[in-house]
Design an enzyme around this catalytic site. Sequence first.
Site, PDB file in Angstrom:
ATOM      1  N   ASP A 137      72.959  42.253  21.572  1.00  0.00           N
ATOM      2  CA  ASP A 137      74.316  42.777  21.760  1.00  0.00           C
ATOM      3  C   ASP A 137      74.423  44.235  21.303  1.00  0.00           C
ATOM      4  O   ASP A 137      75.378  44.934  21.644  1.00  0.00           O
ATOM      5  CB  ASP A 137      75.348  41.906  21.023  1.00  0.00           C
ATOM      6  CG  ASP A 137      75.090  41.750  19.527  1.00  0.00           C
ATOM      7  OD1 ASP A 137      74.129  42.361  19.010  1.00  0.00           O
ATOM      8  OD2 ASP A 137      75.850  41.007  18.871  1.00  0.00           O
ATOM      9  N   GLU A 138      73.417  44.700  20.521  1.00  0.00           N
ATOM     10  CA  GLU A 138      73.494  46.074  19.995  1.00  0.00           C
ATOM     11  C   GLU A 138      73.434  47.126  21.109  1.00  0.00           C
ATOM     12  O   GLU A 138      73.800  48.272  20.882  1.00  0.00           O
ATOM     13  CB  GLU A 138      72.372  46.330  18.982  1.00  0.00           C
ATOM     14  CG  GLU A 138      72.463  45.409  17.791  1.00  0.00           C
ATOM     15  CD  GLU A 138      71.762  45.928  16.540  1.00  0.00           C
ATOM     16  OE1 GLU A 138      71.433  47.119  16.481  1.00  0.00           O
ATOM     17  OE2 GLU A 138      71.560  45.118  15.635  1.00  0.00           O
ATOM     18  N   TYR A 189      66.737  51.777  17.285  1.00  0.00           N
ATOM     19  CA  TYR A 189      66.399  50.414  17.716  1.00  0.00           C
ATOM     20  C   TYR A 189      67.173  50.032  18.979  1.00  0.00           C
ATOM     21  O   TYR A 189      66.588  49.630  19.991  1.00  0.00           O
ATOM     22  CB  TYR A 189      66.707  49.407  16.594  1.00  0.00           C
ATOM     23  CG  TYR A 189      66.781  47.973  17.085  1.00  0.00           C
ATOM     24  CD1 TYR A 189      65.638  47.301  17.506  1.00  0.00           C
ATOM     25  CD2 TYR A 189      68.009  47.292  17.149  1.00  0.00           C
ATOM     26  CE1 TYR A 189      65.707  45.992  17.984  1.00  0.00           C
ATOM     27  CE2 TYR A 189      68.088  45.981  17.611  1.00  0.00           C
ATOM     28  CZ  TYR A 189      66.941  45.337  18.035  1.00  0.00           C
ATOM     29  OH  TYR A 189      67.009  44.055  18.508  1.00  0.00           O
ATOM     30  N   LYS A 193      65.938  49.217  22.865  1.00  0.00           N
ATOM     31  CA  LYS A 193      66.193  47.944  23.555  1.00  0.00           C
ATOM     32  C   LYS A 193      66.972  48.186  24.853  1.00  0.00           C
ATOM     33  O   LYS A 193      66.752  47.512  25.866  1.00  0.00           O
ATOM     34  CB  LYS A 193      66.975  46.988  22.643  1.00  0.00           C
ATOM     35  CG  LYS A 193      66.208  46.457  21.440  1.00  0.00           C
ATOM     36  CD  LYS A 193      65.032  45.567  21.800  1.00  0.00           C
ATOM     37  CE  LYS A 193      65.427  44.221  22.365  1.00  0.00           C
ATOM     38  NZ  LYS A 193      64.224  43.350  22.594  1.00  0.00           N
TER      39      LYS A 193
HETATM   40  P1  NAD Z   1      60.727  39.715  14.626  1.00  0.00           P
HETATM   41  O1  NAD Z   1      60.636  41.111  14.117  1.00  0.00           O
HETATM   42  O2  NAD Z   1      60.908  38.603  13.657  1.00  0.00           O
HETATM   43  O3  NAD Z   1      59.421  39.370  15.492  1.00  0.00           O
HETATM   44  C1  NAD Z   1      58.859  40.274  16.385  1.00  0.00           C
HETATM   45  C2  NAD Z   1      57.475  39.752  16.770  1.00  0.00           C
HETATM   46  O4  NAD Z   1      56.924  40.657  17.732  1.00  0.00           O
HETATM   47  C3  NAD Z   1      56.480  39.706  15.600  1.00  0.00           C
HETATM   48  O5  NAD Z   1      55.769  38.494  15.638  1.00  0.00           O
HETATM   49  C4  NAD Z   1      55.546  40.873  15.857  1.00  0.00           C
HETATM   50  O6  NAD Z   1      54.228  40.673  15.372  1.00  0.00           O
HETATM   51  C5  NAD Z   1      55.581  40.947  17.384  1.00  0.00           C
HETATM   52  N1  NAD Z   1      55.239  42.285  17.887  1.00  0.00           N
HETATM   53  C6  NAD Z   1      55.748  43.479  17.475  1.00  0.00           C
HETATM   54  N2  NAD Z   1      55.188  44.482  18.177  1.00  0.00           N
HETATM   55  C7  NAD Z   1      54.345  43.913  19.082  1.00  0.00           C
HETATM   56  C8  NAD Z   1      53.505  44.417  20.104  1.00  0.00           C
HETATM   57  N3  NAD Z   1      53.413  45.743  20.347  1.00  0.00           N
HETATM   58  N4  NAD Z   1      52.795  43.551  20.846  1.00  0.00           N
HETATM   59  C9  NAD Z   1      52.875  42.214  20.612  1.00  0.00           C
HETATM   60  N5  NAD Z   1      53.635  41.674  19.640  1.00  0.00           N
HETATM   61  C10 NAD Z   1      54.370  42.517  18.887  1.00  0.00           C
HETATM   62  O7  NAD Z   1      61.896  39.734  15.700  1.00  0.00           O
HETATM   63  P2  NAD Z   1      63.000  38.623  16.020  1.00  0.00           P
HETATM   64  O8  NAD Z   1      64.124  38.756  15.073  1.00  0.00           O
HETATM   65  O9  NAD Z   1      62.319  37.324  16.195  1.00  0.00           O
HETATM   66  O10 NAD Z   1      63.520  39.156  17.431  1.00  0.00           O
HETATM   67  C11 NAD Z   1      62.855  38.763  18.642  1.00  0.00           C
HETATM   68  C12 NAD Z   1      63.502  39.478  19.804  1.00  0.00           C
HETATM   69  O11 NAD Z   1      64.877  39.143  19.870  1.00  0.00           O
HETATM   70  C13 NAD Z   1      63.442  40.999  19.699  1.00  0.00           C
HETATM   71  O12 NAD Z   1      63.185  41.507  20.986  1.00  0.00           O
HETATM   72  C14 NAD Z   1      64.839  41.389  19.235  1.00  0.00           C
HETATM   73  O13 NAD Z   1      65.174  42.675  19.712  1.00  0.00           O
HETATM   74  C15 NAD Z   1      65.681  40.312  19.871  1.00  0.00           C
HETATM   75  N6  NAD Z   1      66.910  39.944  19.153  1.00  0.00           N
HETATM   76  C16 NAD Z   1      66.883  39.603  17.845  1.00  0.00           C
HETATM   77  C17 NAD Z   1      68.054  39.193  17.212  1.00  0.00           C
HETATM   78  C18 NAD Z   1      68.064  38.758  15.768  1.00  0.00           C
HETATM   79  O14 NAD Z   1      69.148  38.514  15.229  1.00  0.00           O
HETATM   80  N7  NAD Z   1      66.928  38.648  15.091  1.00  0.00           N
HETATM   81  C19 NAD Z   1      69.245  39.157  17.928  1.00  0.00           C
HETATM   82  C20 NAD Z   1      69.243  39.549  19.261  1.00  0.00           C
HETATM   83  C21 NAD Z   1      68.072  39.918  19.882  1.00  0.00           C
HETATM   84  O1  DAU Z   2      73.046  41.897  16.750  1.00  0.00           O
HETATM   85  C1  DAU Z   2      71.722  41.551  17.029  1.00  0.00           C
HETATM   86  C2  DAU Z   2      70.804  42.277  16.075  1.00  0.00           C
HETATM   87  O2  DAU Z   2      70.953  41.658  14.803  1.00  0.00           O
HETATM   88  C3  DAU Z   2      69.344  42.231  16.513  1.00  0.00           C
HETATM   89  O3  DAU Z   2      69.208  42.931  17.719  1.00  0.00           O
HETATM   90  C4  DAU Z   2      68.432  42.850  15.462  1.00  0.00           C
HETATM   91  O4  DAU Z   2      67.073  42.680  15.829  1.00  0.00           O
HETATM   92  C5  DAU Z   2      68.679  42.129  14.149  1.00  0.00           C
HETATM   93  O5  DAU Z   2      67.901  42.733  13.127  1.00  0.00           O
HETATM   94  C6  DAU Z   2      70.157  42.178  13.774  1.00  0.00           C
HETATM   95  O6  DAU Z   2      70.573  43.543  13.479  1.00  0.00           O
HETATM   96  P1  DAU Z   2      71.562  43.874  12.261  1.00  0.00           P
HETATM   97  O7  DAU Z   2      71.363  45.287  11.877  1.00  0.00           O
HETATM   98  O8  DAU Z   2      72.936  43.414  12.553  1.00  0.00           O
HETATM   99  O9  DAU Z   2      70.946  42.853  11.157  1.00  0.00           O
HETATM  100  P2  DAU Z   2      70.625  43.021   9.596  1.00  0.00           P
HETATM  101  O10 DAU Z   2      70.265  41.671   9.085  1.00  0.00           O
HETATM  102  O11 DAU Z   2      69.686  44.144   9.329  1.00  0.00           O
HETATM  103  O12 DAU Z   2      72.039  43.419   8.994  1.00  0.00           O
HETATM  104  C7  DAU Z   2      73.182  42.591   9.166  1.00  0.00           C
HETATM  105  C8  DAU Z   2      74.352  43.295   8.531  1.00  0.00           C
HETATM  106  O13 DAU Z   2      74.148  43.325   7.108  1.00  0.00           O
HETATM  107  C9  DAU Z   2      74.502  44.750   8.953  1.00  0.00           C
HETATM  108  O14 DAU Z   2      75.871  45.073   9.021  1.00  0.00           O
HETATM  109  C10 DAU Z   2      73.838  45.535   7.829  1.00  0.00           C
HETATM  110  C11 DAU Z   2      74.113  44.672   6.604  1.00  0.00           C
HETATM  111  N1  DAU Z   2      73.055  44.707   5.550  1.00  0.00           N
HETATM  112  C12 DAU Z   2      71.771  44.474   5.910  1.00  0.00           C
HETATM  113  C13 DAU Z   2      70.768  44.482   4.974  1.00  0.00           C
HETATM  114  C14 DAU Z   2      69.329  44.257   5.366  1.00  0.00           C
HETATM  115  C15 DAU Z   2      73.424  44.904   4.227  1.00  0.00           C
HETATM  116  O15 DAU Z   2      74.610  45.075   3.898  1.00  0.00           O
HETATM  117  N2  DAU Z   2      72.424  44.904   3.288  1.00  0.00           N
HETATM  118  C16 DAU Z   2      71.109  44.716   3.600  1.00  0.00           C
HETATM  119  O16 DAU Z   2      70.251  44.751   2.679  1.00  0.00           O
END
Ligand code: NAD
Ligand code: DAU
Length: 393
Positions: A137-138, A189, A193
């Site tokens: 959603d970012e 980031y 994306k």
């Molecule tokens: P993560 O950082 O936990 O995992 C990423 C994985 O990708 C890792 O296993 C890493 O080793 C692998 N990776 C990184 N670079 C690579 C490369 N060049 N080639 C092959 N593998 C590689 O991420 P996540 O939180 O599981 O997110 C997964 C996907 O979902 C991402 O594309 C992220 O943008 C998207 N996403 C995450 C969230 C969230 O809240 N975590 C929300 C919305 C979308």
């Molecule tokens: O919205 C989807 C995104 O959510 C994904 O695309 C990203 O991969 C995922 O990392 C996440 O991004 P955020 O920046 O929202 O997540 P994060 O957990 O880093 O932070 C969540 C909220 O908490 C944000 O407003 C920042 C705040 N935060 C985060 C950290 C790590 C703090 O206040 N303190 C912290 O130490």
Amino acid sequence: MKTYLVTGAAGFIGCNFVRYIMQAHGDQCRVIVVDALTYAGNLGSIADLLEHDNCSFVKCDIGDHDAIAKLLAENDVDYIVNFAAESHVDRSITGPRIFVETNVLGTQNLLDCARFAWRLPDGSYPESKKFLQVSTDEVYGSLSKDFEQAEPLALDDDLKPLADGRTDMKTYGRNFFEETTPVSPRSPYSASKTAADLLVLAYHETYGLPVNVTRCSNNYGPYHFPEKLIPLLINNILQGKKLPVYGRGENVRDWLYVEDHCRAIDLVLQRGRLGEVYNVGGFNEESNINIVRLVIDTVARLIKENPDYMKVVECDPALINDNLIEFVTDRPGHDMRYAINPSKIVRELGWFPTTPFTRGIEHTVRWNLEHRDWVKSVTSGDYQSYYEKQYNR
Ligand code: NAD
Ligand code: DAU
């Protein structure tokens, strides 16, 4: 029988997705995990899955053309699901280049490899094939808050029968990200994306590649790397460490239990209309400061209820309270509010985020209490120096 090539599945959401499809489809699916095993990838997260004959692992960078092309030539892959990414906003602020290399160029390489591997002599693609880009959603940027406190969310009447009894939906505003909202990324980031999403959609328009893009809100759940807010809080609480809250903790995110997200991705793979974007959200907005308080309360309650959990607490349990909260310097360009309208996937595919937040948080805290070995293994080494740099700057 479907063959899934799942990239980034040694990471948080990817490993939950492989777990989900192997449970949902049993031996009707074959899974090839491709992961470069960066700091965020952990083979331990899928070790038990790799014991099954229908799940295999290839250590490989998604930007490696020869390796990906060879994999696709040797395996009749139906679905490519691209989770692989650099995923942490804070890291993108201190080191943006790798985000472009992996998230943009890596995705473009996967698209090209899929295009050449799948294209039929007449230029069309077999109906069974699909490339699914897991996005965020970012890409839509940041919304404003209309209310100080969360207010109940009124579901559209036609969605109510699908809500599966959930009554806890809430929002901090009147506006939401729709699939039609123009992209407007604000961090390196989210910019990377967004570029990847646009390439995926361009490959559909230009070459007819069968694709979908899913844009999801903040996930939480098991196997979440403790650089992200919720697992970082749990890990710090158990060690009696301060809980860093950026700014005043007013920013709002929409939280989605990871298994609900995995179900959505699998539905889009099977039934999503080609070329379409699907928003995936939890109907669950919360401010960061409320999240912090909820996590503190949940940890404190669970360790009180179960003496076994006391064994993993590394501090005086009496210290587990709001005094751990520490307001720290805000994230540069910190997006204020994310709020997803997922009505399209609810209406078209019958998906609904069924996990209420309090239940999902309780499950996540329990998982962390019961998997301290996993947490210790992923926070040894590089994690320590990252933490020092990020929070003691
Ligand atoms: P993560 O950082 O936990 O995992 C990423 C994985 O990708 C890792 O296993 C890493 O080793 C692998 N990776 C990184 N670079 C690579 C490369 N060049 N080639 C092959 N593998 C590689 O991420 P996540 O939180 O599981 O997110 C997964 C996907 O979902 C991402 O594309 C992220 O943008 C998207 N996403 C995450 C969230 C969230 O809240 N975590 C929300 C919305 C979308
Ligand atoms: O919205 C989807 C995104 O959510 C994904 O695309 C990203 O991969 C995922 O990392 C996440 O991004 P955020 O920046 O929202 O997540 P994060 O957990 O880093 O932070 C969540 C909220 O908490 C944000 O407003 C920042 C705040 N935060 C985060 C950290 C790590 C703090 O206040 N303190 C912290 O130490």
